[in-house]
Design an enzyme around this catalytic site. Structure first.
Site, PDB file in Angstrom:
ATOM      1  N   SER A 102       0.816  -1.214   0.000  1.00 25.02           N
ATOM      2  CA  SER A 102       0.000   0.000   0.000  1.00 25.02           C
ATOM      3  C   SER A 102       0.854   1.271   0.000  1.00 25.02           C
ATOM      4  O   SER A 102       0.537   2.208  -0.740  1.00 25.02           O
ATOM      5  CB  SER A 102      -0.957   0.000   1.198  1.00 25.02           C
ATOM      6  N   LYS A 118      -9.797  -5.032  10.889  1.00 28.89           N
ATOM      7  CA  LYS A 118     -10.910  -4.469  10.121  1.00 28.89           C
ATOM      8  C   LYS A 118     -12.207  -4.378  10.925  1.00 28.89           C
ATOM      9  O   LYS A 118     -13.060  -3.547  10.619  1.00 28.89           O
ATOM     10  CB  LYS A 118     -11.117  -5.275   8.835  1.00 28.89           C
ATOM     11  N   ASP A 170     -13.297  -3.240   0.034  1.00 30.43           N
ATOM     12  CA  ASP A 170     -12.926  -4.619  -0.320  1.00 30.43           C
ATOM     13  C   ASP A 170     -14.037  -5.350  -1.068  1.00 30.43           C
ATOM     14  O   ASP A 170     -13.777  -6.157  -1.956  1.00 30.43           O
ATOM     15  CB  ASP A 170     -12.636  -5.450   0.942  1.00 30.43           C
ATOM     16  N   GLY A 177     -12.645  -9.728   9.020  1.00 32.49           N
ATOM     17  CA  GLY A 177     -13.160  -8.541   8.334  1.00 32.49           C
ATOM     18  C   GLY A 177     -13.144  -8.701   6.820  1.00 32.49           C
ATOM     19  O   GLY A 177     -14.117  -8.366   6.132  1.00 32.49           O
ATOM     20  N   ASN A 223     -14.372 -21.571   8.131  1.00 26.26           N
ATOM     21  CA  ASN A 223     -13.521 -20.816   9.045  1.00 26.26           C
ATOM     22  C   ASN A 223     -13.025 -21.686  10.173  1.00 26.26           C
ATOM     23  O   ASN A 223     -13.732 -22.570  10.643  1.00 26.26           O
ATOM     24  CB  ASN A 223     -14.272 -19.614   9.615  1.00 26.26           C
ATOM     25  N   THR A 241     -12.467 -20.898  13.299  1.00 25.98           N
ATOM     26  CA  THR A 241     -13.268 -20.714  14.512  1.00 25.98           C
ATOM     27  C   THR A 241     -14.750 -20.745  14.132  1.00 25.98           C
ATOM     28  O   THR A 241     -15.228 -19.824  13.458  1.00 25.98           O
ATOM     29  CB  THR A 241     -12.920 -19.352  15.164  1.00 25.98           C
ATOM     30  N   GLY A 255      -4.540 -11.948  -6.333  1.00 29.20           N
ATOM     31  CA  GLY A 255      -5.104 -10.865  -5.516  1.00 29.20           C
ATOM     32  C   GLY A 255      -4.720  -9.463  -5.981  1.00 29.20           C
ATOM     33  O   GLY A 255      -5.260  -8.471  -5.477  1.00 29.20           O
TER      34      GLY A 255
HETATM   35  P1  ATR Z   1      -9.193  -9.394   8.686  1.00 29.08           P
HETATM   36  O1  ATR Z   1      -9.990  -8.455   9.505  1.00 29.08           O
HETATM   37  O2  ATR Z   1      -8.192  -8.678   7.861  1.00 29.08           O
HETATM   38  O3  ATR Z   1      -9.973 -10.371   7.879  1.00 29.08           O
HETATM   39  P2  ATR Z   1      -8.967 -11.178  10.880  1.00 29.08           P
HETATM   40  O4  ATR Z   1     -10.233 -10.642  11.419  1.00 29.08           O
HETATM   41  O5  ATR Z   1      -7.836 -11.448  11.828  1.00 29.08           O
HETATM   42  O6  ATR Z   1      -8.373 -10.229   9.752  1.00 29.08           O
HETATM   43  O7  ATR Z   1      -9.295 -12.503  10.070  1.00 29.08           O
HETATM   44  C1  ATR Z   1      -8.306 -13.372   9.671  1.00 29.08           C
HETATM   45  C2  ATR Z   1      -8.978 -14.638   9.171  1.00 29.08           C
HETATM   46  O8  ATR Z   1      -7.942 -15.557   8.858  1.00 29.08           O
HETATM   47  C3  ATR Z   1      -9.865 -15.291  10.198  1.00 29.08           C
HETATM   48  O9  ATR Z   1     -10.926 -15.904   9.534  1.00 29.08           O
HETATM   49  C4  ATR Z   1      -8.940 -16.334  10.806  1.00 29.08           C
HETATM   50  O10 ATR Z   1      -9.605 -17.451  11.364  1.00 29.08           O
HETATM   51  P3  ATR Z   1     -10.205 -17.413  12.874  1.00 29.08           P
HETATM   52  O11 ATR Z   1     -11.516 -16.732  12.791  1.00 29.08           O
HETATM   53  O12 ATR Z   1     -10.300 -18.847  13.248  1.00 29.08           O
HETATM   54  O13 ATR Z   1      -9.215 -16.658  13.699  1.00 29.08           O
HETATM   55  C5  ATR Z   1      -8.156 -16.750   9.592  1.00 29.08           C
HETATM   56  N1  ATR Z   1      -6.885 -17.344   9.966  1.00 29.08           N
HETATM   57  C6  ATR Z   1      -5.787 -16.693  10.388  1.00 29.08           C
HETATM   58  N2  ATR Z   1      -4.797 -17.563  10.648  1.00 29.08           N
HETATM   59  C7  ATR Z   1      -5.285 -18.796  10.365  1.00 29.08           C
HETATM   60  C8  ATR Z   1      -4.751 -20.123  10.422  1.00 29.08           C
HETATM   61  N3  ATR Z   1      -3.492 -20.346  10.833  1.00 29.08           N
HETATM   62  N4  ATR Z   1      -5.552 -21.153  10.046  1.00 29.08           N
HETATM   63  C9  ATR Z   1      -6.820 -20.934   9.637  1.00 29.08           C
HETATM   64  N5  ATR Z   1      -7.375 -19.703   9.572  1.00 29.08           N
HETATM   65  C10 ATR Z   1      -6.626 -18.647   9.928  1.00 29.08           C
END
Ligand code: ATR
Length: 495
Positions: free
Chosen positions: A244, A292, A329, A356, A376, A378, A461
């Site tokens: 960016s 986000k 986005d 986000g 996802n 989680t 991307g």
């Molecule tokens: P942003 O706001 O930019 O999307 P975020 O809210 O931290 O960033 O979201 C990151 C995403 O990547 C989430 O869906 C996260 O999964 P969780 O909801 O389980 O935290 C996912 N993510 C990040 N690291 C990961 C990993 N090692 N394996 C699987 N998913 C991952």
């Protein structure tokens, strides 16, 4: 108008012989706007004769430093008087700046017209009492400038430096080291500081936070930044890999706007960062992983799409300093996917990640009529998105058994420097679908490689990155973004 600040390029060479053989440093000798910081403590061949050779090439545009061991100097068993002796030789030769630690006695030192920088370094942390350190240094005899270099643990530790800069900028050279302190290097001139430090392009080690003179000069337009400049930036963690700054600074420069765009590494509490650092002159921010959603409390109002998504990637300050949140986005992602998938109505699109970015992509493709599936790590976050957007939740494992037309990765897996990671294994990718990775650095992520091996069409991307950035630029400046220039800047970097 005050004189533009200087860029002091620090020598990293182990000997004067090596420095004198370095074509890059020789080309910077006596170049307008630059100084060479001669680090005398690094030179193993230092003696009066070799110093004279170096000064022959580089004086008078030299900042001479012979750092003591306690404040980061390299040379053991050297007395204060010996260090002062060599610095005196530099002063006698007419160099412009001499740096002497506040703790080093300098009775009888004759500056001979050089400016004296009294310095203090803490490589472990940012002391609480910076202001009193500054005040006591300012009371020393003959001091022209006060240099304080500290190591912040987080960006919040750099906030006291801003207070001192606002009060005493023209007498101060304040540096917060590391990535968290990057703004202190780039914005020095905004507060009237006489100089900042940079490294040579050939200098070894690329610790984040150490900028090269060319980045400062050409990308950030360091010497032009004045008190009236507006400040934009990206907050996230990590941000070192973000392109960016590259696209936005190129666009701001091309449009001749008095504005600069900085990376801010913010680990936690993004909304607090926004409020606390607004006095830097912030007028717009990009928001990236993982903030986000967490940044929402900093917004005074939300654009309706951002409100629906529940996540923003763009903050805009208006003339009354009211902050409005947007999400650029969603549209950018839907456009990118559509270019490969065609009309989305009735197509099954799986979104990996429910943060986000995942929410924005889910809303973007849903608004074009796609059926959305969410995977996802989680489950609770996936459930929330399912409720808000109207989607089906599915597992990473079961994806390949379903009729999926496209997959969009919105997790950070695979992003530089963790380029070996992928959210899916090859066998988890449904054969024949379109795979779109919102990670743009590297261009060809591990996921995209696996998808290609599986015979899938892929979407990088980069185009989404450019489209969301172009929209941000337009929201901030009210001007049309130079999209082609932004694209060229990214592609040149990712080559
Ligand atoms: P942003 O706001 O930019 O999307 P975020 O809210 O931290 O960033 O979201 C990151 C995403 O990547 C989430 O869906 C996260 O999964 P969780 O909801 O389980 O935290 C996912 N993510 C990040 N690291 C990961 C990993 N090692 N394996 C699987 N998913 C991952």
């Amino acid at each position: 108008m005050s004189t533009p600040p200087l860029i002091a390029v620090a020598t990293h060479h182990g000997s004067i012989a090596e420095l004198l053989a370095d074509a890059e440093f020789r080309s910077l000798a006596n170049r307008d706007g630059f100084l060479i910081e001669l680090r005398l403590d690094y030179f193993e061949d230092l003696c009066e004769a070799t110093l004279a050779q170096a000064l022959e090439v580089f004086a008078p545009n030299v900042l001479a430093t012979y750092r003591c061991l306690e404040e980061g100097g390299k040379r053991q068993n050297v007395s204060d008087s010996e260090r002062i002796h060599y610095l005196q030789l530099c002063a006698d030769r007419g160099v412009k700046f001499i740096d002497i630690e506040a703790r080093t006695p300098r009775e009888g030192f004759d500056l001979r017209g050089a400016k004296l920088i009294s310095s203090f370094h803490n490589f472990d942390r940012t002391p609480d009492d910076l202001e009193s350190i500054w005040n006591s240094m300012a009371q020393q005899r003959d001091v022209d400038f006060i240099k304080i270099a500290v190591m912040p643990q987080t960006v919040f530790d750099t906030r006291p430096l801003l207070e001192i800069l606002r009060k005493h900028g023209p007498r101060s050279i304040l540096l917060a080291m590391g990535e968290s302190g990057l703004w202190t290097r780039i914005l020095a001139g905004r507060y009237g500081s006489p100089l900042t430090y940079a490294r040579g392009e050939s200098a070894p080690g690329t610790a984040p936070g150490q900028l090269t003179w060319r980045q400062l000069d050409e990308l950030y337009r360091f010497r032009e930044i004045g008190a009236d400049w507006q400040v934009y930036g990206v907050i996230g963690n990590p941000v070192g890999q973000s392109l960016s700054p590259l696209i936005h600074n190129a666009a701001l420069k091309q449009r001749s706007l008095s504005a600069v765009y900085l990376p801010f590494k913010v680990e936690l509490r993004p909304a607090e960062f926004v409020k606390k650092f607004e006095p830097l002159g912030l007028r717009g921010l990009s928001v990236t992983i993982p903030h986000k959603e967490a940044v929402l409390p900093a917004c005074d109002s939300l654009d309706p799409l951002a409100e629906k998504i529940g996540a923003v990637n763009t903050l805009v300050w208006d003339a009354n300093f009211s902050i409005r949140g947007y999400n650029t986005d969603a549209e950018a992602a839907a456009d990118s996917l559509q270019s490969a998938l065609g009309p989305m109505a009735g197509k099954n699109v799986a979104v990996l990640g429910a943060g986000g970015a995942g929410r924005a992509v889910a809303f973007g493709v849903k608004s074009r009529g796609a059926n959305v599936f969410i995977c996802n790590r989680t489950p609770e976050k996936a459930q929330a998105l399912l409720r808000d957007v109207g989607a089906t939740v599915t597992g990473f494992d079961t994806l390949a058994q379903q009729k999926i037309d496209a997959i969009v990765n919105t997790t950070s897996l695979g992003m530089s420097p963790n380029v070996a990671e992928s959210p899916l294994t090859e066998s988890q990718i449904p054969p024949g679908c379109v795979v779109f990775d919102t990670v743009y650095n590297p261009r060809r992520t591990r996921l995209l490689e696996l998808a290609q091996a599986r015979g899938c069409r892929i979407v990088e991307g980069v185009e989404m990155f450019i489209a969301q950035g172009a929209r941000q630029f337009e929201l901030w400046t009210g001007q049309k973004a130079p999209v082609e220039l932004m694209r060229q800047a990214v592609l040149a970097q990712l080559k």
